[in-house]
Design a protein around this motif. Structure first.
Motif, PDB file in Angstrom:
ATOM      1  N   ILE B  62      66.165 -31.756  53.533  1.00 30.89           N
ATOM      2  CA  ILE B  62      66.639 -32.641  54.592  1.00 30.89           C
ATOM      3  C   ILE B  62      67.343 -31.820  55.682  1.00 30.89           C
ATOM      4  O   ILE B  62      67.095 -32.004  56.877  1.00 30.89           O
ATOM      5  CB  ILE B  62      67.582 -33.722  54.010  1.00 30.89           C
ATOM      6  CG1 ILE B  62      66.761 -34.739  53.202  1.00 30.89           C
ATOM      7  CG2 ILE B  62      68.353 -34.429  55.117  1.00 30.89           C
ATOM      8  CD1 ILE B  62      67.585 -35.735  52.423  1.00 30.89           C
ATOM      9  N   HIS B  65      64.690 -29.962  57.711  1.00 30.37           N
ATOM     10  CA  HIS B  65      64.003 -30.819  58.674  1.00 30.37           C
ATOM     11  C   HIS B  65      64.897 -31.138  59.870  1.00 30.37           C
ATOM     12  O   HIS B  65      64.443 -31.126  61.009  1.00 30.37           O
ATOM     13  CB  HIS B  65      63.564 -32.122  57.999  1.00 30.37           C
ATOM     14  CG  HIS B  65      62.295 -31.999  57.221  1.00 30.37           C
ATOM     15  ND1 HIS B  65      61.186 -32.766  57.468  1.00 30.37           N
ATOM     16  CD2 HIS B  65      61.953 -31.181  56.200  1.00 30.37           C
ATOM     17  CE1 HIS B  65      60.217 -32.432  56.636  1.00 30.37           C
ATOM     18  NE2 HIS B  65      60.656 -31.476  55.842  1.00 30.37           N
ATOM     19  N   VAL B  66      66.172 -31.429  59.607  1.00 33.68           N
ATOM     20  CA  VAL B  66      67.084 -31.801  60.698  1.00 33.68           C
ATOM     21  C   VAL B  66      67.320 -30.607  61.622  1.00 33.68           C
ATOM     22  O   VAL B  66      67.336 -30.751  62.841  1.00 33.68           O
ATOM     23  CB  VAL B  66      68.417 -32.337  60.124  1.00 33.68           C
ATOM     24  CG1 VAL B  66      69.455 -32.473  61.223  1.00 33.68           C
ATOM     25  CG2 VAL B  66      68.197 -33.677  59.449  1.00 33.68           C
ATOM     26  N   PHE B  69      63.172 -29.105  62.735  1.00 33.11           N
ATOM     27  CA  PHE B  69      62.241 -30.021  63.400  1.00 33.11           C
ATOM     28  C   PHE B  69      62.953 -30.888  64.430  1.00 33.11           C
ATOM     29  O   PHE B  69      62.396 -31.207  65.479  1.00 33.11           O
ATOM     30  CB  PHE B  69      61.525 -30.911  62.376  1.00 33.11           C
ATOM     31  CG  PHE B  69      60.618 -30.167  61.445  1.00 33.11           C
ATOM     32  CD1 PHE B  69      60.238 -28.856  61.697  1.00 33.11           C
ATOM     33  CD2 PHE B  69      60.126 -30.781  60.300  1.00 33.11           C
ATOM     34  CE1 PHE B  69      59.396 -28.164  60.844  1.00 33.11           C
ATOM     35  CE2 PHE B  69      59.277 -30.105  59.433  1.00 33.11           C
ATOM     36  CZ  PHE B  69      58.921 -28.796  59.705  1.00 33.11           C
ATOM     37  N   LEU B  70      64.177 -31.302  64.132  1.00 35.95           N
ATOM     38  CA  LEU B  70      64.890 -32.178  65.074  1.00 35.95           C
ATOM     39  C   LEU B  70      65.872 -31.393  65.940  1.00 35.95           C
ATOM     40  O   LEU B  70      66.501 -31.957  66.830  1.00 35.95           O
ATOM     41  CB  LEU B  70      65.627 -33.285  64.298  1.00 35.95           C
ATOM     42  CG  LEU B  70      64.698 -34.365  63.749  1.00 35.95           C
ATOM     43  CD1 LEU B  70      65.396 -35.208  62.702  1.00 35.95           C
ATOM     44  CD2 LEU B  70      64.190 -35.268  64.859  1.00 35.95           C
ATOM     45  N   VAL B  72      68.806 -30.204  65.620  1.00 37.77           N
ATOM     46  CA  VAL B  72      70.212 -30.597  65.686  1.00 37.77           C
ATOM     47  C   VAL B  72      71.062 -29.353  65.411  1.00 37.77           C
ATOM     48  O   VAL B  72      70.917 -28.713  64.373  1.00 37.77           O
ATOM     49  CB  VAL B  72      70.524 -31.690  64.646  1.00 37.77           C
ATOM     50  CG1 VAL B  72      72.021 -31.924  64.556  1.00 37.77           C
ATOM     51  CG2 VAL B  72      69.813 -32.971  65.022  1.00 37.77           C
ATOM     52  N   GLU B  77      73.065 -31.697  72.987  1.00 39.05           N
ATOM     53  CA  GLU B  77      73.819 -32.831  73.558  1.00 39.05           C
ATOM     54  C   GLU B  77      75.324 -32.610  73.455  1.00 39.05           C
ATOM     55  O   GLU B  77      76.085 -33.540  73.166  1.00 39.05           O
ATOM     56  CB  GLU B  77      73.441 -34.157  72.876  1.00 39.05           C
ATOM     57  CG  GLU B  77      71.951 -34.464  72.854  1.00 39.05           C
ATOM     58  CD  GLU B  77      71.448 -34.965  74.183  1.00 39.05           C
ATOM     59  OE1 GLU B  77      72.265 -35.116  75.119  1.00 39.05           O
ATOM     60  OE2 GLU B  77      70.237 -35.187  74.310  1.00 39.05           O
ATOM     61  N   TRP B  80      77.044 -33.854  70.169  1.00 45.24           N
ATOM     62  CA  TRP B  80      77.121 -35.273  69.792  1.00 45.24           C
ATOM     63  C   TRP B  80      76.072 -35.677  68.766  1.00 45.24           C
ATOM     64  O   TRP B  80      76.324 -36.520  67.905  1.00 45.24           O
ATOM     65  CB  TRP B  80      77.005 -36.181  71.024  1.00 45.24           C
ATOM     66  CG  TRP B  80      78.255 -36.141  71.832  1.00 45.24           C
ATOM     67  CD1 TRP B  80      78.442 -35.560  73.054  1.00 45.24           C
ATOM     68  CD2 TRP B  80      79.535 -36.691  71.474  1.00 45.24           C
ATOM     69  NE1 TRP B  80      79.740 -35.697  73.466  1.00 45.24           N
ATOM     70  CE2 TRP B  80      80.426 -36.385  72.525  1.00 45.24           C
ATOM     71  CE3 TRP B  80      80.002 -37.382  70.370  1.00 45.24           C
ATOM     72  CZ2 TRP B  80      81.768 -36.763  72.486  1.00 45.24           C
ATOM     73  CZ3 TRP B  80      81.329 -37.758  70.332  1.00 45.24           C
ATOM     74  CH2 TRP B  80      82.190 -37.448  71.389  1.00 45.24           C
ATOM     75  N   ALA B  84      77.111 -37.314  65.232  1.00 42.98           N
ATOM     76  CA  ALA B  84      76.552 -38.593  64.779  1.00 42.98           C
ATOM     77  C   ALA B  84      75.853 -38.412  63.440  1.00 42.98           C
ATOM     78  O   ALA B  84      75.959 -39.262  62.544  1.00 42.98           O
ATOM     79  CB  ALA B  84      75.565 -39.136  65.815  1.00 42.98           C
ATOM     80  N   PHE B  85      75.145 -37.274  63.287  1.00 48.78           N
ATOM     81  CA  PHE B  85      74.439 -37.014  62.030  1.00 48.78           C
ATOM     82  C   PHE B  85      75.419 -36.854  60.867  1.00 48.78           C
ATOM     83  O   PHE B  85      75.223 -37.432  59.800  1.00 48.78           O
ATOM     84  CB  PHE B  85      73.565 -35.762  62.175  1.00 48.78           C
ATOM     85  CG  PHE B  85      72.926 -35.335  60.890  1.00 48.78           C
ATOM     86  CD1 PHE B  85      71.880 -36.072  60.348  1.00 48.78           C
ATOM     87  CD2 PHE B  85      73.373 -34.221  60.208  1.00 48.78           C
ATOM     88  CE1 PHE B  85      71.295 -35.695  59.157  1.00 48.78           C
ATOM     89  CE2 PHE B  85      72.794 -33.836  59.016  1.00 48.78           C
ATOM     90  CZ  PHE B  85      71.758 -34.578  58.488  1.00 48.78           C
ATOM     91  N   THR B  88      76.891 -40.168  59.938  1.00 49.75           N
ATOM     92  CA  THR B  88      75.916 -40.953  59.180  1.00 49.75           C
ATOM     93  C   THR B  88      75.778 -40.431  57.762  1.00 49.75           C
ATOM     94  O   THR B  88      75.694 -41.214  56.812  1.00 49.75           O
ATOM     95  CB  THR B  88      74.549 -40.912  59.889  1.00 49.75           C
ATOM     96  OG1 THR B  88      74.744 -41.265  61.258  1.00 49.75           O
ATOM     97  CG2 THR B  88      73.573 -41.867  59.253  1.00 49.75           C
ATOM     98  N   ILE B  91      78.535 -41.783  55.622  1.00 50.45           N
ATOM     99  CA  ILE B  91      78.330 -43.192  55.278  1.00 50.45           C
ATOM    100  C   ILE B  91      77.210 -43.342  54.242  1.00 50.45           C
ATOM    101  O   ILE B  91      77.308 -44.132  53.299  1.00 50.45           O
ATOM    102  CB  ILE B  91      77.979 -44.020  56.546  1.00 50.45           C
ATOM    103  CG1 ILE B  91      79.079 -43.869  57.589  1.00 50.45           C
ATOM    104  CG2 ILE B  91      77.771 -45.487  56.202  1.00 50.45           C
ATOM    105  CD1 ILE B  91      80.365 -44.536  57.244  1.00 50.45           C
ATOM    106  N   VAL B  92      76.132 -42.556  54.414  1.00 46.06           N
ATOM    107  CA  VAL B  92      75.006 -42.633  53.478  1.00 46.06           C
ATOM    108  C   VAL B  92      75.467 -42.246  52.070  1.00 46.06           C
ATOM    109  O   VAL B  92      75.181 -42.942  51.088  1.00 46.06           O
ATOM    110  CB  VAL B  92      73.852 -41.717  53.951  1.00 46.06           C
ATOM    111  CG1 VAL B  92      72.826 -41.524  52.840  1.00 46.06           C
ATOM    112  CG2 VAL B  92      73.185 -42.307  55.185  1.00 46.06           C
ATOM    113  N   THR B  95      77.697 -45.010  50.667  1.00 47.95           N
ATOM    114  CA  THR B  95      76.942 -46.219  50.325  1.00 47.95           C
ATOM    115  C   THR B  95      76.170 -46.036  49.033  1.00 47.95           C
ATOM    116  O   THR B  95      76.297 -46.838  48.095  1.00 47.95           O
ATOM    117  CB  THR B  95      75.959 -46.573  51.461  1.00 47.95           C
ATOM    118  OG1 THR B  95      76.675 -46.603  52.690  1.00 47.95           O
ATOM    119  CG2 THR B  95      75.304 -47.908  51.219  1.00 47.95           C
TER     120      THR B  95
END
Lengths: 210, 118
Positions: B62, B65-66, B69-70, B72, B77, B80, B84-85, B88, B91-92, B95
């Motif tokens: 994971i 990939h982040v 590919f993304l 980050v 930005e 930011w 945000a990641f 999240t 929280i993930v 949860t």
């Protein structure tokens, strides 16, 4: 991005910040906003994973993962989705260079691999239902179909988005607006591959191992 | 400056470097996909070791990939996307981890000997 925060009265500063946003290719409010959307989508999947985790052993006397999961099929599906992420990545340098034809070719390949993924998944679902392992059989299977089905629905939406992009690029060419849309779609597609890592590990592999 | 100018401004060498970076990510992702399937399908290790290894490899994949590919990182930005990641991710973890933890203990405390599969 922070030097304006202490003096909101100077409107000229805000204009400068706005322009700064376009100084590099990723510096776009739309892309950041789309990223925030993806993060909220990740929370939907988090709640579905949590639900699956809670009821993943509530078989109600029905089939257990080892009996119904076909790992070679899951491996094929995983390969298809990873390959589609790679083909999308291959489109991005062409997008940056403004070459519309190769962008369309790589996008079309991504869409075909995505269609293969959804096709295999639908075959798997149909096979499970015909074996009596449908979503109504046990809490485990309800959670399985909800989680994996939600991911599959996302991939289907991504395929529709790819089809729309192919048509719009053919009509408009690679305008800045089209580039922005394809970049958002690229984030969406890679995001779905990341969710799938959680699915094949937590649902399929761990289900068979436990 | 428009996106178009920014893209033309980035040199061929810069693009080639980005592409190499991307292919390093592809190789890592492929390895981290093949290995857990191989572990489970051939039954190389005992159950708990296999479970630990596949979850560890999923976490690493994971991150791969982040990052690859993304794209980050701390600069994208103004940091930011990374913030945000990370938010999240917290929280993930809360949860999923919290739900499984609490419901597992509810099961074991309220229905002793029930079919929990453990």
């Amino acid at each position: 991005m922070t030097d304006h925060a202490d003096d909101p009265g100077r409107s000229i500063t805000w204009h400068r910040v706005d322009e700064d946003g376009h100084d590099h290719e990723d510096g776009n409010a739309t892309l950041l906003g789309f990223w925030i959307y993806l993060m909220s989508d990740a929370l939907i999947f988090a709640s579905l994973f949590a639900m699956f985790g809670v009821v993943s052993t509530s078989y109600a006397g029905g089939p257990v993962p080892r009996e119904i999961f076909n790992l070679p099929l899951v491996a094929l599906n995983t390969g298809l989705l990873l390959a589609s992420s790679i083909t999308f990545g291959e489109a991005m340098p062409h997008l940056a260079a403004g070459r519309a034809a190769p962008v369309r070719v790589w996008l079309a390949m991504t869409g075909l691999l995505g269609a293969g993924f959804v096709g295999v998944e639908l075959y798997e679902f149909g096979h499970l239902v015909s074996e009596g392992a449908g979503p109504q059989r046990s809490a485990f299977l309800s959670a399985f179909f909800t989680l994996v089905g939600t991911h599959g629905a996302h991939v289907t939406v991504g395929m529709i988005w790819i089809a729309v992009m192919l048509a719009q690029i053919a009509r408009n060419g690679l305008t800045p607006a089209m580039r922005r849309r394809v970049m958002c779609l690229s984030m969406f597609w890679h995001f779905l591959d990341i969710i799938w890592i959680g699915v094949f590990t937590f649902v399929y592999l761990y289900g068979v191992v436990r | 400056m428009t996106d178009m100018q920014a893209m033309d401004g980035s040199s061929q060498a810069h693009r080639a470097e980005r592409h190499r970076f991307y292919w390093a990510g592809v190789l890592l992702a492929a390895a981290l996909t093949v290995l857990p399937f191989w572990l489970v399908m051939t039954g190389q290790a005992d159950r708990s070791t296999t479970a630990l290894l596949i979850f560890a490899m999923a976490l690493v994949q994971i991150v791969v990939h982040v990052a690859f590919f993304l794209h980050v990182d701390t600069r994208s930005e103004g940091g930011w996307t990374l913030l945000a990641f990370l938010f999240t991710a917290v929280i993930v973890v809360l949860t999923i981890g919290g739900s499984v933890w609490i419901m597992y203990h509810l099961n074991t405390n309220m229905m002793p000997g029930a079919i929990t599969g453990h």
